[in-house]
Enzyme design. Structure first.
Site, short mmCIF file in Angstrom:
data_model
loop_
_atom_site.label_atom_id
_atom_site.label_comp_id
_atom_site.label_asym_id
_atom_site.label_seq_id
_atom_site.Cartn_x
_atom_site.Cartn_y
_atom_site.Cartn_z
N ASN A 19 1.62 0.03 5.58
CA ASN A 19 2.13 -0.39 4.28
C ASN A 19 3.04 -1.58 4.50
OD1 ASN A 19 3.33 -0.61 1.72
ND2 ASN A 19 4.84 0.97 2.18
N GLU A 35 3.57 -6.14 4.83
CA GLU A 35 3.01 -7.43 5.22
C GLU A 35 3.70 -7.91 6.49
OE1 GLU A 35 0.52 -8.81 3.70
OE2 GLU A 35 0.52 -7.71 1.80
N GLY A 71 14.84 -12.57 -5.31
CA GLY A 71 16.04 -13.14 -4.70
C GLY A 71 16.95 -12.11 -4.07
N ILE A 116 -4.18 -7.74 -0.65
CA ILE A 116 -3.39 -8.97 -0.71
C ILE A 116 -3.97 -10.03 0.23
CG2 ILE A 116 -1.10 -9.98 -0.34
CD1 ILE A 116 -1.17 -8.03 -2.68
N LEU A 159 -3.53 -1.86 -1.85
CA LEU A 159 -3.38 -2.96 -2.79
C LEU A 159 -3.77 -4.22 -2.03
CD1 LEU A 159 -2.41 -4.07 -5.56
CD2 LEU A 159 -0.13 -4.29 -4.55
N ASP A 170 -3.68 -8.90 8.56
CA ASP A 170 -2.47 -8.75 9.38
C ASP A 170 -2.39 -7.36 10.00
OD1 ASP A 170 -2.08 -7.63 6.86
OD2 ASP A 170 0.05 -8.11 6.77
N ILE A 230 13.06 -11.74 -17.84
CA ILE A 230 13.31 -10.81 -18.94
C ILE A 230 14.54 -11.30 -19.70
CG2 ILE A 230 14.11 -8.49 -19.50
CD1 ILE A 230 11.19 -8.56 -18.94
N CYS A 233 0.83 -1.20 0.00
CA CYS A 233 0.00 0.00 0.00
C CYS A 233 0.86 1.25 0.00
CB CYS A 233 -0.90 0.01 1.24
SG CYS A 233 -1.86 -1.50 1.46
#
Length: 629
Positions: free
Chosen positions: A75, A77, A364, A53, A51, A100, A291, A2
């Site tokens: 904002n 998780e 990663g 989730i 957003l 959460d 990509i 968010c």
């Protein structure tokens, strides 16, 4: 994921206009296209862009307790929210959602700022307590999520996930800070302890700021740090098993989502390890994306395809041109401050590709910093061993020899004698600061006007590295270099790049290799288990041998490289020449136009290598033009 923004008056609790908070959050709509909310009370206003989730039907923000005495805009998780929730329920807390976010409200009531130590996640949040009329601003341990703040002329403290949220407030004054320009040219990014806009501060990673009514704005308080001074005990086999368990736990905890989830797959060790452990934990095929580039020297898609085939992933590839610099203005808009890591172009493209099919993607990022994966760590460790046995008089001779030795930018690092001689003459922190930087002090200062040099005084971009390494909780030079990168490079470059490019397309990126438990474990490993036989991430690669093929584990590291030097001799050659005529750069009073012209011509002709500096100047010019006109 968010975007958050808001206002708080630490002095008189002035009324807060909801429209002002809404304008600040509307500037962050790309971070949260699924919903918006504003909450105000005397002296405070919180805004949110969502957003969705987790708990898609509930979880709207700003979120308040049933009594309305605690309100939060969040904002990020919290990956262990279910465990924290269970602990709070055992204490009598009653939850009304499955989000959460709600654990922050009840956790604050139960533990105050002690809540932060119980959270495993990426976050930046603002929490208002009506009982004490205080506002807590907090940022996660590693700085995955950003938070900016500034004091305004009417006494308010404004805060936002991105600078553009602050710019939306009518009382915010846009004044450039030239010391941040020096930092940017030295490092390639504006670090977390600086801002291109005077008066803007960034809450440091692992810190909180508690604003209280009737008290001045205090300094942020550190609530977490990584410690390289301890050493793990045990055999390599035992430590391998512990490392794999940390990785497994980190990946699985980041697979919790109520929306489609996937992973970035470059074909390197780190993203391949994440995909391998996701496949182990998932019944369905993992969604992966890569990509590819139209020039073989920059393309890793074949190695990514090898991993995708091995783990039967649902794999998508999109090829882009190696000269894909059409995104420059898009990046300038989303980064706000100048940002010169050209791999942001490729990172934006892979985020764009991922967003076509998922809302959450695991990356990663983090293992190179945690386990000494960058080549510069190997060189620095070797140089530190030489420094430890050289008398200062001999090191001085190396410096004198290095100054007259011919420069060979084209050569591989081990063959650049000039670079090595000069590095050995320096103190370790100063040498590493130059190694991790972009434009060296001598070149930078040759571009500045006399007035600009006077403005800087003793300020140098590299100084923060020298001081951080000097004070690091560490045992050796390798520890100190990694610690400094955790403080500066990681939040300033790597995490800023991933946050801005992913949020630009409304994608949540998660970094399992930056789980704080994994980072704390890695920091205790002996140096020989981080670098051995010329290989960084030695223990991690050995532990992953049952999972990944050796041609992936032990091939030379590439990363998202971008051929900026070639661009400025081809497609961007006119842009380079135009920098010397730029009204923005010349009008700033900071740069000598003739010096920029000379730099561009030396590069174009091939007499010298200035590609990265020219890229910095171009990104700086466009950022300054956007911010200040």
């Amino acid at each position: 994921m968010c975007g958050i923004a808001g206002l708080y008056y630490p002095g008189t609790p002035k009324p807060v206009e909801p429209a002002r908070v809404r304008a600040m959050t509307d500037a962050l709509v790309h971070r949260g296209p699924d919903g918006a909310g504003v909450w105000t009370a005397p002296g405070v206003g919180l805004g949110h862009r969502r957003l969705s989730i987790i708990d898609l039907a509930g979880g709207g923000q700003p979120m308040a307790t049933s009594a309305g005495d605690v309100v939060v805009s969040f904002n990020g998780e919290i990956y262990n929210f279910q465990q924290v929730r269970a602990e709070l329920e055992a204490k009598g807390a009653r939850f009304v959602s499955h989000s959460d976010t709600e654990v922050l409200l009840h956790g604050w009531r139960a533990w105050g700022v002690g809540l932060l130590e119980r959270l495993n996640g990426m976050f930046a949040f603002a929490l208002y307590d009506a009982r004490s009329q205080s506002l807590l601003l907090a940022r996660d341990r590693l700085g995955v999520k950003p938070l900016h703040y500034a004091e305004l002329s009417d006494g308010a403290v404004a805060f936002a996930s991105e600078i553009k949220g602050l710019l939306a407030h009518p009382l915010f004054r846009r004044t450039p800070d030239f010391t941040a320009v020096e930092d940017f040219l030295g490092l390639g990014y504006v670090p977390d302890d600086a801002s291109i806009l005077a008066g803007v501060k960034k809450l440091p990673a692992g810190h909180y700021l508690l604003l209280e009514r009737g008290r001045p704005v205090p300094a942020p308080v550190k609530w977490w740090d990584v410690d390289f001074s301890q050493r793990a005990k045990g055999s390599a086999r035992d430590l391998e098993a512990e490392l794999i368990q940390h990785l497994r736990d980190a990946v699985r905890s980041r697979m919790i989502a109520d929306v489609p989830l996937g992973a970035f797959l470059s074909g390197g060790v780190d993203s391949s390890a994440v995909v391998a452990l996701m496949a182990e934990a998932s019944r369905a095929a993992v969604k992966t994306c890569t990509i590819g580039f139209d020039e073989a020297g920059y393309d890793e898609s074949a190695h990514a395809a090898l991993i995708a085939e091995r783990f039967r992933t649902d794999h998508r590839v999109r090829n882009v041109a190696a000269d894909d610099f059409a995104l420059i203005d898009t990046l300038v808009h989303h980064f706000d401050e100048p940002f010169a890591d050209a791999s942001a172009l490729a990172t934006y493209r892979v985020c764009e590709l991922a967003r076509d099919s998922v809302t959450v993607a695991l990356s990663g990022d983090g293992a190179d910093e945690a386990l000494a994966g960058y080549r510069r760590y190997k060189f620095h460790a070797a140089e530190e061993r030489v420094r430890s046995v050289l008398p200062s008089s001999v090191r001085g001779m190396f410096g004198a020899l290095g100054r007259v030795y011919p420069k060979a930018d084209w050569a591989p690092r081990p063959l650049r004698a000039k670079t090595t001689l000069l590095a050995l003459a320096d103190e370790g922190g100063a040498a590493y600061a130059k190694a991790v930087g972009v434009t060296r002090p001598g070149v930078r200062f040759g571009l500045y006007t006399d007035a600009a040099r006077a403005t800087l005084g003793d300020h140098r971009a590299e100084t923060r590295y020298v001081e951080t390494m000097r004070e690091a909780p560490a045992r050796d030079g390798l520890d100190r270099a990694q610690y400094a990168d955790f403080k500066h490079w990681l939040p300033g470059d790597i995490l800023t790049k991933m946050d801005r490019t992913s949020m630009a397309v409304s994608l949540e990126a998660r970094e399992p290799l930056l789980d704080y438990r994994f980072v704390e474990f890695a920091a205790t490993l002996p140096a020989s288990m981080r670098i051995r036989g010329g290989q960084g991430k030695w223990l991690m690669k050995r532990a992953l041998e049952p999972y990944l093929p050796k041609e992936v584990l032990y091939r030379p590291k590439m990363g998202f490289v971008t051929p900026v030097s070639a661009w400025f001799r081809k497609g961007l050659a006119d842009e380079a020449a135009g920098l010397a005529r730029s009204r923005v750069l010349a009008g700033s009073g900071w740069f000598e136009s003739k010096a920029i012209a000379r730099l561009a011509e030396e590069h174009r002709s091939g007499r010298a290598e200035h590609g990265r500096t020219l890229w910095q100047l171009m990104m700086l010019e466009r950022s300054l033009g956007r911010l200040f006109g």
